[in-house]
Design an enzyme around this catalytic site. Structure first.
Site, short mmCIF file in Angstrom:
data_model
loop_
_atom_site.label_atom_id
_atom_site.label_comp_id
_atom_site.label_asym_id
_atom_site.label_seq_id
_atom_site.Cartn_x
_atom_site.Cartn_y
_atom_site.Cartn_z
N ASP A 276 -7.36 55.18 49.68
CA ASP A 276 -6.36 54.12 49.66
C ASP A 276 -7.05 52.84 50.14
OD1 ASP A 276 -3.71 52.93 49.50
OD2 ASP A 276 -3.61 53.03 51.68
N SER A 277 -6.31 51.72 50.06
CA SER A 277 -6.86 50.47 50.57
C SER A 277 -6.80 50.40 52.09
CB SER A 277 -6.03 49.31 50.01
OG SER A 277 -4.68 49.50 50.39
N TYR B 140 -5.16 45.78 48.09
CA TYR B 140 -5.53 45.94 46.68
C TYR B 140 -4.51 45.25 45.76
CZ TYR B 140 -9.19 49.64 47.27
OH TYR B 140 -10.32 50.34 47.56
N GLY B 141 -3.27 45.19 46.23
CA GLY B 141 -2.15 44.72 45.38
C GLY B 141 -2.41 43.43 44.61
N CYS C 159 -3.01 56.03 46.36
CA CYS C 159 -2.73 54.60 46.27
C CYS C 159 -2.23 54.35 44.86
CB CYS C 159 -4.02 53.82 46.52
SG CYS C 159 -3.90 52.06 46.15
N ASN C 160 -1.06 53.75 44.76
CA ASN C 160 -0.47 53.52 43.44
C ASN C 160 -1.21 52.44 42.67
OD1 ASN C 160 2.49 54.95 43.33
ND2 ASN C 160 1.85 54.47 45.40
N THR C 161 -1.72 51.44 43.39
CA THR C 161 -2.45 50.36 42.72
C THR C 161 -3.72 50.94 42.09
OG1 THR C 161 -1.64 48.95 44.52
CG2 THR C 161 -3.24 47.99 43.01
N GLU D 27 0.51 47.93 57.94
CA GLU D 27 -0.84 47.89 58.52
C GLU D 27 -0.77 47.41 59.98
OE1 GLU D 27 -3.98 48.73 57.30
OE2 GLU D 27 -3.10 49.54 55.47
N CYS E 88 4.42 52.67 46.35
CA CYS E 88 3.25 52.23 47.13
C CYS E 88 3.19 53.18 48.32
CB CYS E 88 3.43 50.79 47.61
SG CYS E 88 2.14 50.26 48.78
N THR E 89 2.00 53.69 48.60
CA THR E 89 1.91 54.73 49.63
C THR E 89 2.14 54.18 51.03
OG1 THR E 89 -0.50 54.48 49.58
CG2 THR E 89 0.45 56.27 48.28
N HIS E 90 2.16 52.87 51.18
CA HIS E 90 2.50 52.29 52.48
C HIS E 90 4.01 52.40 52.77
CE1 HIS E 90 -1.50 50.45 52.29
NE2 HIS E 90 -1.36 50.09 53.55
#
Ligand code: DGL
Length: 277
Positions: A12-13, A44-45, A76-78, A155, A187-189
């Site tokens: 992931d980012s 990354y978005g 990570c979806n992005t 984050e 989005c995994t966040h």
């Protein structure tokens, strides 16, 4: 020859993919993981998908060469929107993305056929969710919203409170107005924010956390291919697991405190490994 006792690589980012790691620990407790958060390039978005693709290739090469992983999860979806098809062609090992398992679930549970999707700008602009949802049901209506600020809040370890609620209203009120009955957290966040998101959307809206669907898919695929780990991981769930980031200065103390509670990983610690030098 792939070593079936090798770890599963998750990327992931930043800390978002840990919501996927949590489900991997639940559904595949015997497995070991190597987690890589590319905090150097976070978020990354807003980046070009071609740039995200390069980061993903770098990380997968590192996973395969240095860590001998047997499978990779683009947590990570992005990264999934940018690179899944390409990396599935490029590498021999199984590589999983976030999107299709989640859209299957959303299609199953929607009653009014109005589905909301939230994610980063990269994911939403790529239309990857929209394509996957509409692939075999053109009667669905899909409404989407990019929610970049959610990534920064997570984050920073801010999962609740007025600031999060204000952003949630800003991003979600439009989806409430059109009466979606399912909301995909693309989005995994975002799963860290579930209590606030559920409160703002209302109890009548079902939230789909793609991480859960993803972990089930990883389990069934590895089972089918006889790739599950033979020897059980006897230790508690954090030992044997590796959590790496490309820039450790970007991991906030508040995230370590709040995130480890959320994840049920009390001794969560990261090591810095910059593979981009
Ligand atoms: N967690 C990521 C996702 O699922 C990316 C967030 C970001 O870096 O913008 O899309």
């Amino acid at each position: 020859m792939v070593n079936h006792n090798g770890p599963i690589g998750l990327l992931d980012s930043g800390v978002g993919g840990l919501t996927v790691a949590r489900e991997i620990f639940n559904y595949l407790p015997e497995e070991e993981i190597v987690y890589y958060g590319d905090t150097l390039h976070l978020p990354y978005g807003p980046r070009l998908l071609s740039e995200v693709r390069e980061f993903v290739i770098n990380i997968i090469d590192y996973f395969i060469i240095e860590k001998k992983v047997k499978a990779v999860v683009l947590a990570c979806n992005t990264a999934t929107s940018a690179a899944l098809k390409m990396v599935q062609k490029r590498y021999q090992i199984p590589i999983f993305g976030m999107i299709d398992a989640a859209t299957r679930r959303a299609r199953q549970i929607t009653k009014n056929k109005k589905i909301g999707v939230i994610g980063t700008e990269g994911t939403i602009n790529s239309q990857a969710y929209q394509r996957s949802l509409m692939a075999d049901d053109h009667s669905l209506e899909v409404f989407s919203a990019a929610c970049p600020e959610f990534v920064e809040l997570v984050e920073a370890g801010k999962f609740t409170g007025q600031e999060v609620e204000n952003y949630a209203h800003k991003y979600l009120d439009g989806l409430i107005d059109v009466e979606v009955d399912v909301l995909i957290l693309g989005c995994t966040h975002f799963p860290y924010l579930i209590p606030v998101l559920q409160k703002v959307m209302g109890e009548q809206v079902q939230l789909v956390n793609p991480a859960v669907e993803m972990a089930r898919e990883v389990r069934s695929t590895l089972e089918e291919r006889k790739m599950l780990k033979k020897a059980k991981n006897q230790q508690n769930k954090i030992s044997g697991q590796q959590f790496l980031v490309s820039d450790i200065s970007r991991i906030s103390q508040q995230f370590l405190e709040e995130g480890s509670k959320f994840l049920g990983l009390p001794n969560l610690e990261f090591k810095e490994k910059n593979i981009f030098v």
